[in-house]
Design a protein around this motif. Structure first.
Motif, PDB file in Angstrom:
ATOM      1  N   GLY A   1       7.989  10.366   3.005  1.00  0.00           N
ATOM      2  CA  GLY A   1       6.586  10.752   3.040  1.00  0.00           C
ATOM      3  C   GLY A   1       6.058  10.758   4.460  1.00  0.00           C
ATOM      4  O   GLY A   1       6.806  10.564   5.416  1.00  0.00           O
TER       5      GLY A   1
ATOM      6  N   TYR B   1       0.923  11.132   2.179  1.00  0.00           N
ATOM      7  CA  TYR B   1       1.696  11.790   1.134  1.00  0.00           C
ATOM      8  C   TYR B   1       3.055  11.125   0.972  1.00  0.00           C
ATOM      9  O   TYR B   1       3.764  10.901   1.957  1.00  0.00           O
ATOM     10  N   ILE B   2       3.379  10.799  -0.255  1.00  0.00           N
ATOM     11  CA  ILE B   2       4.713  10.314  -0.619  1.00  0.00           C
ATOM     12  C   ILE B   2       5.340  11.395  -1.498  1.00  0.00           C
ATOM     13  O   ILE B   2       4.718  11.839  -2.468  1.00  0.00           O
TER      14      ILE B   2
ATOM     15  N   SER C   1       7.188  13.327  -4.324  1.00  0.00           N
ATOM     16  CA  SER C   1       7.075  12.983  -5.748  1.00  0.00           C
ATOM     17  C   SER C   1       8.217  12.118  -6.270  1.00  0.00           C
ATOM     18  O   SER C   1       7.992  11.198  -7.062  1.00  0.00           O
TER      19      SER C   1
ATOM     20  N   ASN D   1       9.679   9.808  -4.859  1.00  0.00           N
ATOM     21  CA  ASN D   1       9.577   8.458  -4.307  1.00  0.00           C
ATOM     22  C   ASN D   1       8.317   7.723  -4.750  1.00  0.00           C
ATOM     23  O   ASN D   1       8.039   6.631  -4.277  1.00  0.00           O
ATOM     24  N   ARG D   2       7.566   8.320  -5.647  1.00  0.00           N
ATOM     25  CA  ARG D   2       6.319   7.697  -6.098  1.00  0.00           C
ATOM     26  C   ARG D   2       6.584   6.622  -7.140  1.00  0.00           C
ATOM     27  O   ARG D   2       7.615   6.608  -7.803  1.00  0.00           O
ATOM     28  N   LYS D   3       5.620   5.733  -7.252  1.00  0.00           N
ATOM     29  CA  LYS D   3       5.637   4.634  -8.224  1.00  0.00           C
ATOM     30  C   LYS D   3       6.766   3.640  -7.955  1.00  0.00           C
ATOM     31  O   LYS D   3       7.231   2.954  -8.850  1.00  0.00           O
TER      32      LYS D   3
ATOM     33  N   TYR E   1       6.319   2.454  -2.345  1.00  0.00           N
ATOM     34  CA  TYR E   1       6.359   2.967  -0.974  1.00  0.00           C
ATOM     35  C   TYR E   1       4.959   3.278  -0.430  1.00  0.00           C
ATOM     36  O   TYR E   1       4.684   3.055   0.745  1.00  0.00           O
ATOM     37  N   GLY E   2       4.092   3.817  -1.275  1.00  0.00           N
ATOM     38  CA  GLY E   2       2.747   4.166  -0.822  1.00  0.00           C
ATOM     39  C   GLY E   2       1.968   2.942  -0.369  1.00  0.00           C
ATOM     40  O   GLY E   2       1.345   2.952   0.698  1.00  0.00           O
TER      41      GLY E   2
ATOM     42  N   ILE F   1      -0.820  14.256  -9.293  1.00  0.00           N
ATOM     43  CA  ILE F   1      -1.426  12.928  -9.360  1.00  0.00           C
ATOM     44  C   ILE F   1      -2.817  13.080  -9.970  1.00  0.00           C
ATOM     45  O   ILE F   1      -3.599  13.920  -9.535  1.00  0.00           O
TER      46      ILE F   1
ATOM     47  N   GLU G   1      -5.083   7.883 -11.412  1.00  0.00           N
ATOM     48  CA  GLU G   1      -3.940   7.270 -10.724  1.00  0.00           C
ATOM     49  C   GLU G   1      -4.254   7.039  -9.245  1.00  0.00           C
ATOM     50  O   GLU G   1      -3.939   5.994  -8.691  1.00  0.00           O
TER      51      GLU G   1
ATOM     52  N   PHE H   1      -4.621   3.456  -7.325  1.00  0.00           N
ATOM     53  CA  PHE H   1      -3.790   3.187  -6.151  1.00  0.00           C
ATOM     54  C   PHE H   1      -4.638   2.662  -4.992  1.00  0.00           C
ATOM     55  O   PHE H   1      -4.331   1.634  -4.394  1.00  0.00           O
TER      56      PHE H   1
END
Length: 106
Positions: A16, A33-34, A36, A38-40, A43-44, A73, A77, A81
């Motif tokens: 990201g 931006y992360i 997709s 790598n989401r959840k 990392y964010g 997203i 969500e 976050f």
């Protein structure tokens, strides 16, 4: 005004990025931006913490940016976050004050 770009790397893979500008003692995100896949995975949140620590070292006191859900997203969500990471969301803008501890001895 200074423009800063961050790339988020895990091993040899870019996961990201973020960028924004510094004006006075405020950093304003243009993007965070992360990718997709790598989401959840945390990392964010980790990226936000690292960015905040870097900004503190630059004497930045406030972080802000536009609150825009995109790329699959949902608004909820995204709200969840930022809220769990200590941001306030008001009128489509995220804001977080970076706190400093000032000690006085004497």
């Amino acid at each position: 005004m200074n423009y800063i770009n961050y790339d988020f790397i895990n091993g040899d893979k870019k996961i990201g990025y973020a960028d924004g500008k510094i004006e006075g003692n405020t950093f304003t995100f243009d993007y965070i931006y992360i990718y997709s896949e790598n989401r959840k995975l945390g990392y964010g949140s980790t990226a936000l913490k690292l960015i905040e620590e870097d900004l503190k070292s630059l004497n930045i006191q406030k972080v802000s940016g536009d609150f825009i859900a995109q790329d699959g997203i949902t608004q909820q969500e995204l709200y969840d976050f930022y809220e769990k990471n200590g941001y306030n969301i008001t009128d489509g803008v995220i804001v977080k004050q970076l706190h400093y501890v000032n000690a006085s001895f004497g």
